[in-house]
Write an enzyme that holds these catalytic residues in place. Structure first.
Site, PDB file in Angstrom:
ATOM      1  N   VAL A 266      29.072  58.942 -23.408  1.00  0.00           N
ATOM      2  CA  VAL A 266      28.531  58.430 -24.669  1.00  0.00           C
ATOM      3  C   VAL A 266      28.578  59.490 -25.763  1.00  0.00           C
ATOM      4  CG1 VAL A 266      26.451  57.543 -25.793  1.00  0.00           C
ATOM      5  CG2 VAL A 266      27.035  56.807 -23.484  1.00  0.00           C
TER       6      VAL A 266
ATOM      7  N   ARG B  18      31.450  72.224 -18.700  1.00  0.00           N
ATOM      8  CA  ARG B  18      31.884  71.087 -19.508  1.00  0.00           C
ATOM      9  C   ARG B  18      32.372  71.563 -20.880  1.00  0.00           C
ATOM     10  NH1 ARG B  18      33.955  66.093 -20.425  1.00  0.00           N
ATOM     11  NH2 ARG B  18      32.692  64.768 -21.763  1.00  0.00           N
TER      12      ARG B  18
ATOM     13  N   CYS C  53      24.929  51.827 -16.020  1.00  0.00           N
ATOM     14  CA  CYS C  53      24.208  50.899 -16.900  1.00  0.00           C
ATOM     15  C   CYS C  53      23.723  49.653 -16.180  1.00  0.00           C
ATOM     16  CB  CYS C  53      25.098  50.520 -18.088  1.00  0.00           C
ATOM     17  SG  CYS C  53      25.433  51.885 -19.223  1.00  0.00           S
TER      18      CYS C  53
ATOM     19  N   ARG D 253      29.520  57.440 -10.900  1.00  0.00           N
ATOM     20  CA  ARG D 253      28.074  57.237 -10.886  1.00  0.00           C
ATOM     21  C   ARG D 253      27.701  55.878 -10.300  1.00  0.00           C
ATOM     22  NH1 ARG D 253      26.577  58.316 -17.027  1.00  0.00           N
ATOM     23  NH2 ARG D 253      28.470  57.074 -17.225  1.00  0.00           N
TER      24      ARG D 253
END
Length: 419
Positions: free
Chosen positions: A15, A38, A260, A325
């Site tokens: 996101v 990262r 989600c 995930r």
């Protein structure tokens, strides 16, 4: 607000990174992520999430850091960190609260900044938990020295149509003036425009019900798949007929994972139970979907007739993304193994180290060079679909090919099975 505001985006995952890159076109934008690895990868032009390619990373003016002290005082702080659930499926707000504490140490009250949350939460978290935490740590007053906003994320990993620069963004603010500032900021990001929610709580609720609604609809599809399997009726044949009605909703059965749909309903359920109401429909849907992987494994085992060598193709939670995930394929693998199958797992997109860390699953890059008693196409990545009828060549004589999502109907060997 200055013509070119300063923005700090906290959290550069699926996101945060696309949002920060889009904001960098019209603001002085900093991307902050506590994962130094990262940041190093992004600086080298590699986005492990696959949301931005090397060219996009090279062109962006986004400034990257893993150190909060590197970021200048900002007009906006946007929090885009994960909000998972714990082992008991209760909301785990530890990451968003850690990000909140980071923001508290960065605020310059002279700028009267707005802290905007994009992380999925249940209604009330932004104003009743995050705002007070910033006040407690900074000594500042919410509504005077800093303000709150909420704009729910709508990134769909791997979706190249509904990107951040095209979707409608729901925005909200603590006051009408704050709402105006938040709306102007996001209007500069997307051609899809903004929708001004009536309140921060309304915006929080809108996000959490979007995925809960989808979860419940998929649960219905999974439940009728259970029913029809009892009379050897293919759900896909049923759906082909039902879709001819103009108002039939085009949902499909399958494994519901990801960060989600498989998580957000628990946030809504948590709020409901705090209020003394048992959300039976929401939790029933979650139960159905969480149990689907085990049921599919048992169907495959029953139709195979015995345990043997098995290849599971795809481990990510959906096709053409590297996101592992909450992948329910891991549950499928575990159940097949428990039923006695010698399971090999292949995925061209998943990170092997992450697969081992998260699920204890070793990915075999050479798995497609052998034949198996049972081959399960769990995640129809494009690479697999390109194999087309050659997929049947992975199946040993008298073996079975299980196509969970009915992705390759051309593989018409008599041993093919689908839901």
């Amino acid at each position: 607000m200055s013509e070119r505001p300063t923005v700090v985006v906290i959290g550069l995952g699926y996101v945060g990174l696309p949002l920060a890159a889009a904001l960098a076109k019209s603001t002085d934008c900093w991307g902050l992520d506590i994962d130094a690895r990262r940041i190093a990868e992004l600086r080298d032009g590699h986005d492990r999430t696959g949301e931005l390619d090397t060219t996009a990373l090279e062109k962006t003016t986004l400034k990257l850091t893993s150190e909060p002290a590197d970021c200048p005082p900002a007009d906006f702080y946007i929090v885009t960190v994960p909000t998972p659930v714990d082992a008991d499926n209760r909301p785990d707000l530890s990451i968003v609260m850690a990000a909140t504490r980071t923001v508290a140490g960065m605020i310059d009250a002279a700028r009267a900044p707005i802290v905007v949350y994009e992380s999925t939460v249940y209604p009330g978290v932004t104003e009743d938990m995050c705002g007070p935490e910033i006040e407690r740590l900074s000594g500042l007053t919410c509504g005077k020295d800093f303000f709150l906003g909420y704009s729910p994320e709508r990134i769909n990993p791997g979706d190249r149509e509904h990107t951040i620069d095209r979707i409608t963004k729901v925005v909200s603010g603590q006051t009408p003036a704050v709402l105006d500032r938040v709306a102007v900021l996001y209007e500069g990001v997307t051609s899809g425009g903004v929708f001004r929610a009536a309140s921060i709580k309304a915006a929080e609720a809108a996000k959490v019900i979007e995925n809960a609604q989808r979860d419940i609809n998929i649960a219905f599809m999974n439940e009728i798949t259970h029913i029809f399997s009892g009379i050897d009726l293919s759900i896909w044949d049923v759906l082909d007929a039902a879709r001819t009605k103009w108002n039939f909703l085009p949902f499909q059965p399958g494994l519901v994972g990801g960060h989600c749909i498989g998580v957000d309903p628990f946030y809504l359920a948590h709020l409901s139970e705090k209020l003394g109401y048992h959300p039976s429909i929401i939790l029933a849907g979650r139960g159905t979907n969480d149990g689907m992987a085990g049921w599919v494994a048992e169907q495959i085992h029953a139709r195979a007739g015995k345990a043997g060598t098995a290849l599971v193709m795809g481990l990510t939670f959906k096709e053409n993304v590297p996101d592992l995930r909450n992948s329910k394929v891991a549950d499928l693998v575990a159940r097949l193994a428990a039923l006695g199958h010698d399971v090999t797992v292949h995925d061209p997109l998943a990170d092997p180290a992450e697969a081992m860390h998260e699920y204890g699953i070793a990915l075999d890059p050479d798995a497609l060079d052998r034949r198996y008693d049972t081959v399960v196409l769990a995640v129809p990545h494009s690479e697999y679909l390109a194999m087309d009828e050659d997929l049947a060549g992975l199946v040993a004589p008298d073996g079975m090919f299980a196509d969970i999502k009915n992705a390759v109907p051309k593989v018409s060997d008599p041993t093919r099975w689908t839901l």
